[in-house]
Scaffold this motif. Structure first.
Motif, short mmCIF file in Angstrom:
data_model
loop_
_atom_site.label_atom_id
_atom_site.label_comp_id
_atom_site.label_asym_id
_atom_site.label_seq_id
_atom_site.Cartn_x
_atom_site.Cartn_y
_atom_site.Cartn_z
N MET A 32 -31.89 -27.40 74.46
CA MET A 32 -32.04 -26.62 73.23
C MET A 32 -30.78 -25.82 72.92
O MET A 32 -30.40 -25.66 71.76
CB MET A 32 -33.26 -25.70 73.35
CG MET A 32 -34.58 -26.44 73.36
SD MET A 32 -36.02 -25.35 73.47
CE MET A 32 -35.96 -24.57 71.86
N GLN A 33 -30.13 -25.32 73.96
CA GLN A 33 -28.87 -24.59 73.74
C GLN A 33 -27.80 -25.54 73.19
O GLN A 33 -27.07 -25.19 72.27
CB GLN A 33 -28.39 -23.96 75.05
CG GLN A 33 -27.10 -23.17 74.90
CD GLN A 33 -26.83 -22.31 76.12
OE1 GLN A 33 -27.43 -21.27 76.30
NE2 GLN A 33 -25.92 -22.77 76.96
N SER A 34 -27.74 -26.73 73.75
CA SER A 34 -26.79 -27.73 73.26
C SER A 34 -27.11 -28.13 71.83
O SER A 34 -26.20 -28.31 70.99
CB SER A 34 -26.82 -28.96 74.17
OG SER A 34 -25.96 -29.97 73.68
N ALA A 36 -28.38 -26.31 69.51
CA ALA A 36 -27.95 -25.26 68.56
C ALA A 36 -26.52 -25.50 68.10
O ALA A 36 -26.21 -25.42 66.90
CB ALA A 36 -28.07 -23.89 69.22
N PHE A 37 -25.63 -25.82 69.03
CA PHE A 37 -24.23 -26.05 68.68
C PHE A 37 -24.06 -27.39 67.95
O PHE A 37 -23.19 -27.54 67.10
CB PHE A 37 -23.36 -25.99 69.93
CG PHE A 37 -23.26 -24.61 70.50
CD1 PHE A 37 -22.39 -23.68 69.93
CD2 PHE A 37 -24.03 -24.22 71.57
CE1 PHE A 37 -22.30 -22.39 70.43
CE2 PHE A 37 -23.95 -22.93 72.08
CZ PHE A 37 -23.08 -22.02 71.51
N LEU A 39 -26.23 -28.63 65.85
CA LEU A 39 -26.63 -28.38 64.47
C LEU A 39 -25.57 -27.60 63.70
O LEU A 39 -25.33 -27.85 62.52
CB LEU A 39 -27.96 -27.63 64.43
CG LEU A 39 -29.19 -28.41 64.91
CD1 LEU A 39 -30.42 -27.51 64.94
CD2 LEU A 39 -29.44 -29.62 64.03
N LEU A 40 -24.91 -26.67 64.38
CA LEU A 40 -23.87 -25.88 63.71
C LEU A 40 -22.67 -26.73 63.32
O LEU A 40 -21.95 -26.39 62.38
CB LEU A 40 -23.41 -24.73 64.62
CG LEU A 40 -24.33 -23.52 64.72
CD1 LEU A 40 -23.75 -22.49 65.69
CD2 LEU A 40 -24.57 -22.89 63.37
N GLN A 46 -25.06 -28.14 57.90
CA GLN A 46 -24.21 -26.97 57.73
C GLN A 46 -22.93 -27.35 56.99
O GLN A 46 -21.86 -27.45 57.57
CB GLN A 46 -23.87 -26.40 59.11
CG GLN A 46 -23.39 -24.96 59.10
CD GLN A 46 -24.44 -24.01 58.60
OE1 GLN A 46 -24.38 -23.58 57.47
NE2 GLN A 46 -25.40 -23.66 59.45
N LEU A 60 -22.18 -17.22 68.05
CA LEU A 60 -23.35 -17.62 68.82
C LEU A 60 -23.02 -17.71 70.31
O LEU A 60 -23.81 -17.27 71.15
CB LEU A 60 -23.89 -18.96 68.33
CG LEU A 60 -25.13 -19.49 69.04
CD1 LEU A 60 -26.28 -18.50 68.94
CD2 LEU A 60 -25.54 -20.84 68.49
N LEU A 100 -29.27 -12.00 70.31
CA LEU A 100 -29.70 -13.24 69.66
C LEU A 100 -30.32 -12.96 68.28
O LEU A 100 -30.10 -13.71 67.33
CB LEU A 100 -30.69 -13.99 70.54
CG LEU A 100 -30.09 -14.74 71.73
CD1 LEU A 100 -31.18 -15.45 72.51
CD2 LEU A 100 -29.05 -15.74 71.26
N CYS A 104 -28.90 -14.30 64.61
CA CYS A 104 -29.69 -14.95 63.57
C CYS A 104 -29.36 -14.41 62.19
O CYS A 104 -29.36 -15.15 61.20
CB CYS A 104 -31.18 -14.76 63.85
SG CYS A 104 -31.81 -15.67 65.27
#
Length: 205
Positions: A32-34, A36-37, A39-40, A46, A60, A100, A104
């Protein structure tokens, strides 16, 4: 995770390591952490300039690293609980959770071309208040439900309700809610969703 909070439940449901196993929980967090990046940096989601995207990634990464969540969790686990004050706990929560929530809000402001400095500062203060309120609400819910006995870390963790008491914690939550609402007063109806988020957190706990 067993090495840290070792909580059996999260928001009334079994923690990932309880519902599945510890390895699955660790891998889920990493994935999930991976994500996030990912998606960014995905222009499909984006469509910003490279400069804005880099700023968002940097913020982030800072929020989850040594200046944010990672340090807050470490302090929460390894600080001697006997000497912790309520101010100390608020600083820990500001790193562990608040960073965090702050991210957001800040990441959204980075893609807004019309936001003023005054509006930005109000939104950041709202996010900081929301993060603290969430952590106190979550800890209070665990205490009331009888799930606040931690087993992880060197010295164990100390929650805000354990230190201040239930009544004082509820008063603190209300004060944070009032302050957060006040920060949004200038935004009018456009801030309704942010108010609803705060209400949801308070009422859910």
């Amino acid at each position: 995770l067993p090495a840290m909070d070792d909580d059996d439940f999260r928001r009334g449901k079994p923690s990932c390591h309880k519902a599945f196993n510890e390895a699955a929980a660790i891998l889920a967090g990493d994935a999930m952490q991976s994500l996030a990046f990912q998606l960014l940096t995905d222009q499909q989601y984006q469509p910003n300039s490279a400069e804005i995207t880099i700023k968002m990634i940097n913020h982030l990464a800072d929020a989850i690293g040594v200046n944010g969540m990672a340090s807050g969790q470490a302090f929460d686990l390894f600080q001697p609980v006997d000497n912790l004050t309520l101010d100390d706990l608020e600083r820990i929560h500001a790193l562990k959770t608040g960073a965090l929530f702050n991210a957001c809000i800040v990441l959204v402001t980075m893609v807004s071309i019309s936001i003023t400095e005054k509006e930005y500062n109000k939104l950041v203060r709202y996010a900081d208040l929301l993060g603290l309120a969430f952590q106190i609400c979550d800890d209070l819910h665990d205490m009331v439900a009888g799930r606040d006995e931690t087993q992880g870390g060197v010295s164990g963790e100390l929650s805000y309700p354990q230190k201040a008491g239930v009544k004082e914690s509820k008063q603190k939550i209300q004060m944070l809610f009032d302050k957060a609402s006040n920060e949004l007063s200038d935004f009018g109806d456009s801030a309704d969703q942010l108010i609803n988020i705060m209400q949801f957190i308070v009422e859910a706990n």
